[in-house]
Scaffold this motif. Sequence first.
Motif, PDB file in Angstrom:
ATOM      1  N   GLY A 270      -2.280   5.737   6.747  1.00 34.29           N
ATOM      2  CA  GLY A 270      -1.836   4.389   7.064  1.00 34.29           C
ATOM      3  C   GLY A 270      -1.354   4.195   8.492  1.00 34.29           C
ATOM      4  O   GLY A 270      -1.219   3.056   8.943  1.00 34.29           O
TER       5      GLY A 270
ATOM      6  N   ALA B 233      -6.365   0.057   7.543  1.00 33.25           N
ATOM      7  CA  ALA B 233      -5.507  -0.995   7.000  1.00 33.25           C
ATOM      8  C   ALA B 233      -6.193  -2.348   7.136  1.00 33.25           C
ATOM      9  O   ALA B 233      -7.128  -2.509   7.923  1.00 33.25           O
ATOM     10  CB  ALA B 233      -4.167  -1.012   7.734  1.00 33.25           C
TER      11      ALA B 233
ATOM     12  N   TRP C 296      -0.866  -4.083  14.273  1.00 33.73           N
ATOM     13  CA  TRP C 296      -0.428  -3.041  13.346  1.00 33.73           C
ATOM     14  C   TRP C 296       0.665  -2.186  13.976  1.00 33.73           C
ATOM     15  O   TRP C 296       1.680  -1.877  13.337  1.00 33.73           O
ATOM     16  CB  TRP C 296      -1.611  -2.178  12.929  1.00 33.73           C
ATOM     17  CG  TRP C 296      -1.300  -1.196  11.843  1.00 33.73           C
ATOM     18  CD1 TRP C 296      -1.190   0.168  11.966  1.00 33.73           C
ATOM     19  CD2 TRP C 296      -1.055  -1.486  10.454  1.00 33.73           C
ATOM     20  NE1 TRP C 296      -0.899   0.741  10.750  1.00 33.73           N
ATOM     21  CE2 TRP C 296      -0.811  -0.263   9.810  1.00 33.73           C
ATOM     22  CE3 TRP C 296      -1.024  -2.661   9.721  1.00 33.73           C
ATOM     23  CZ2 TRP C 296      -0.534  -0.177   8.442  1.00 33.73           C
ATOM     24  CZ3 TRP C 296      -0.746  -2.585   8.364  1.00 33.73           C
ATOM     25  CH2 TRP C 296      -0.507  -1.353   7.746  1.00 33.73           C
TER      26      TRP C 296
END
Length: 305
Positions: free
Chosen positions: A70, A76, A99
């Motif tokens: 992740g 993602a 992100w």
Amino acid sequence: MTKVHVSLPEDAEEGLQAFIDEVDGRLASDEDTCTVVRDTLIDLFGDREAWERWQNGKPVSPATRVRLQGYDPCNATLEAEYYAEKDEAKFKRSKHLQWLWRQFDATPMADNVAFALRFRQTLADHLFAEAGDNLRIFKGVTFSYGHNISVGDNTVIHDDVHLDDRGKLTIGDRVSISDSAHIYSHSHDTVDQTEVRNYHTTIGDDARVTYDAMVNAGVSVGENAIVGARSVVQGDVPAHHIAVGSPAKSVKVKPGFEEVAEPLDAGGERRADEREIPYELPDDIEAFDEFDRDLDGPVDSHRRE
């Protein structure tokens, strides 16, 4: 003035600046952005040892593997990724930087104001269409893409603000946006909520959007204007006006600006249609109705009109 200058100890200052310079340099290079984001988050979350163990073929738990994967934004998805009209080329990099922004805010370092403000300025320099000097963005600020946002110099955006740039959002110099405010640049059709219209929303120089207020898509908040706490702005706010309520209405001109401001009854015009940003969807797009409705009734009829 109500603020004072604060400085970190010399060794702490040296360390944080070295980190910011390293990330800034890597983002400015030709290096793959996913790799830069992944490496930065692994180290910020203190997971380098677990990462190396996994990369060397040693077993890790399923939860650890999910966590390690992740850190890479290529593993993602974000809500805006599902928006059909997005600019795919721009969004690819914006997603990676967003992100990093969001995950950084989940680290303890996000509360270290002296460090976090400078790090977010660095990210904004790479992510926003324009990011002015001395931009101060606090924790929990979110946006749709990032690349449709332009912000001027010496502007401050406080905790938990949402900047929707599905359309286009322009924020001027010396603007103050208070905690939990929401500023939108898109709206949904009243009959078919999956039909989206995008607009250009503007906040003028020296304006203030105060606590928990909402500025609707296509609105212009004028120079030196104030939007009161928990107000809902549906029409333009003229320069130097103070607008409050739901829907917000001009109730006062800021003292000292009476001779240059428009009269109070000049506020509230809804001019979003003049600021709509049209777009076309690809013919081969695989669109879907997330509500799984029967579109043979009024919704489909409305769409054909």
